[in-house]
Design an enzyme around this catalytic site. Structure first.
Site, mmCIF file in Angstrom:
data_model
loop_
_atom_site.group_PDB
_atom_site.id
_atom_site.type_symbol
_atom_site.label_atom_id
_atom_site.label_comp_id
_atom_site.label_asym_id
_atom_site.label_seq_id
_atom_site.Cartn_x
_atom_site.Cartn_y
_atom_site.Cartn_z
ATOM 1 N N GLY A 154 72.318 26.246 17.651
ATOM 2 C CA GLY A 154 71.613 25.101 18.209
ATOM 3 C C GLY A 154 71.097 25.458 19.587
ATOM 4 O O GLY A 154 71.662 26.319 20.267
ATOM 5 N N GLN B 177 68.073 23.765 27.936
ATOM 6 C CA GLN B 177 68.662 25.099 28.015
ATOM 7 C C GLN B 177 67.616 26.191 28.245
ATOM 8 O O GLN B 177 67.966 27.321 28.569
ATOM 9 C CB GLN B 177 69.457 25.409 26.750
ATOM 10 C CG GLN B 177 70.698 24.566 26.608
ATOM 11 C CD GLN B 177 71.432 24.929 25.344
ATOM 12 O OE1 GLN B 177 71.127 24.433 24.268
ATOM 13 N NE2 GLN B 177 72.413 25.823 25.484
ATOM 14 N N CYS C 138 78.758 27.534 24.153
ATOM 15 C CA CYS C 138 77.405 27.121 24.517
ATOM 16 C C CYS C 138 76.637 28.323 25.047
ATOM 17 O O CYS C 138 77.184 29.100 25.842
ATOM 18 C CB CYS C 138 77.464 26.019 25.573
ATOM 19 S SG CYS C 138 75.874 25.394 26.095
ATOM 20 N N LEU C 139 75.391 28.473 24.631
ATOM 21 C CA LEU C 139 74.573 29.585 25.099
ATOM 22 C C LEU C 139 74.356 29.541 26.603
ATOM 23 O O LEU C 139 74.139 30.575 27.231
ATOM 24 C CB LEU C 139 73.218 29.602 24.376
ATOM 25 C CG LEU C 139 73.281 29.844 22.864
ATOM 26 C CD1 LEU C 139 71.887 29.712 22.252
ATOM 27 C CD2 LEU C 139 73.891 31.192 22.552
ATOM 28 N N HIS D 124 76.489 18.115 19.934
ATOM 29 C CA HIS D 124 76.514 19.058 21.053
ATOM 30 C C HIS D 124 75.103 19.177 21.661
ATOM 31 O O HIS D 124 74.945 19.097 22.884
ATOM 32 C CB HIS D 124 77.012 20.425 20.569
ATOM 33 C CG HIS D 124 77.031 21.480 21.621
ATOM 34 N ND1 HIS D 124 78.188 21.893 22.229
ATOM 35 C CD2 HIS D 124 76.022 22.214 22.176
ATOM 36 C CE1 HIS D 124 77.900 22.838 23.120
ATOM 37 N NE2 HIS D 124 76.583 23.048 23.101
ATOM 38 N N GLU D 125 74.100 19.356 20.813
ATOM 39 C CA GLU D 125 72.728 19.503 21.304
ATOM 40 C C GLU D 125 72.197 18.187 21.870
ATOM 41 O O GLU D 125 71.489 18.182 22.882
ATOM 42 C CB GLU D 125 71.804 20.045 20.205
ATOM 43 C CG GLU D 125 72.197 21.411 19.672
ATOM 44 C CD GLU D 125 72.432 22.464 20.746
ATOM 45 O OE1 GLU D 125 71.741 22.444 21.778
ATOM 46 O OE2 GLU D 125 73.318 23.315 20.548
ATOM 47 N N HIS E 203 73.084 17.745 25.387
ATOM 48 C CA HIS E 203 72.230 18.482 26.331
ATOM 49 C C HIS E 203 71.052 17.634 26.805
ATOM 50 O O HIS E 203 70.719 17.653 27.987
ATOM 51 C CB HIS E 203 71.696 19.774 25.712
ATOM 52 C CG HIS E 203 72.648 20.917 25.795
ATOM 53 N ND1 HIS E 203 73.062 21.462 26.989
ATOM 54 C CD2 HIS E 203 73.252 21.646 24.819
ATOM 55 C CE1 HIS E 203 73.890 22.468 26.745
ATOM 56 N NE2 HIS E 203 74.021 22.591 25.444
#
Length: 182
Positions: A45, A50, A96-97, A138-139, A142
């Site tokens: 994701g 991000q 998380c990225l 989760h996304e 963001h």
């Protein structure tokens, strides 16, 4: 086009994102670049904040996480609205990225109902559960200016304080690098 991934500590990650103008055709190219960036970074994701864009867009592809019977979900979410989160919370380790090298258990509800546009500006209202719901939540966080670390206990946050500080300072150790060109 592969975007650089914004790391923990950048203010864009803590800001509530703005809606995309309905019908904006440029979102198609943006979504395609989001997928390319997510795959390059080996994520499931990726949200627009991000990659430094404070707009309400995220992409998911849960295929690597799902068994063959379940099947994965590959979908772009534009201007999504979380309608409902249903069920008893369950813990699962998330990463998380934008916060490389950090993983922790996060409690989330197992089912969601969400309304969103896809990249063709078609409106959907769907219910997702299990890992698909978790990745979407989760996304979605963001674009609301929340990170998974916001859900951690004060004790766990203290344990991670040094790692998080190093990430926000742009530490270049391999442990804190995202595999995406800058």
């Amino acid at each position: 086009m592969i975007f650089p991934i914004v790391l923990y500590g950048d203010p864009v990650l803590k800001k509530k994102a703005s809606e995309v103008a309905e019908g904006d055709e440029s979102v198609k190219d943006f979504v395609e670049s989001m997928y390319e960036t997510m795959y390059e970074a080996q994520g499931v994701g990726l949200a627009a904040p991000q990659v430094g864009e404070s707009i309400r867009v995220f992409v998911v592809d849960t295929t690597p996480m799902e068994d063959e019977e379940e099947g994965g979900l590959k979908q772009a979410f534009i201007n999504p609205v979380m309608i409902e989160e249903i069920g008893e919370e369950w813990a699962f380790e998330e990463g998380c990225l934008s916060i490389p090298g950090v993983r922790a258990d996060v409690n989330r509800k197992p089912q969601i109902k969400i309304e969103y546009y896809d990249e063709n500006w078609e409106l959907h209202e769907e219910t997702f559960d299990g890992m698909k719901a978790r990745v979407i939540q989760h996304e979605y966080d963001h674009i609301e200016g929340k990170l998974f670390t916001d859900y951690l206990t004060p004790f766990k946050k203290r344990l991670l304080k040094g790692k998080l500080a190093n990430i926000s300072k742009g530490k270049t150790d391999a442990e804190y690098r995202v595999k995406v060109p800058r």
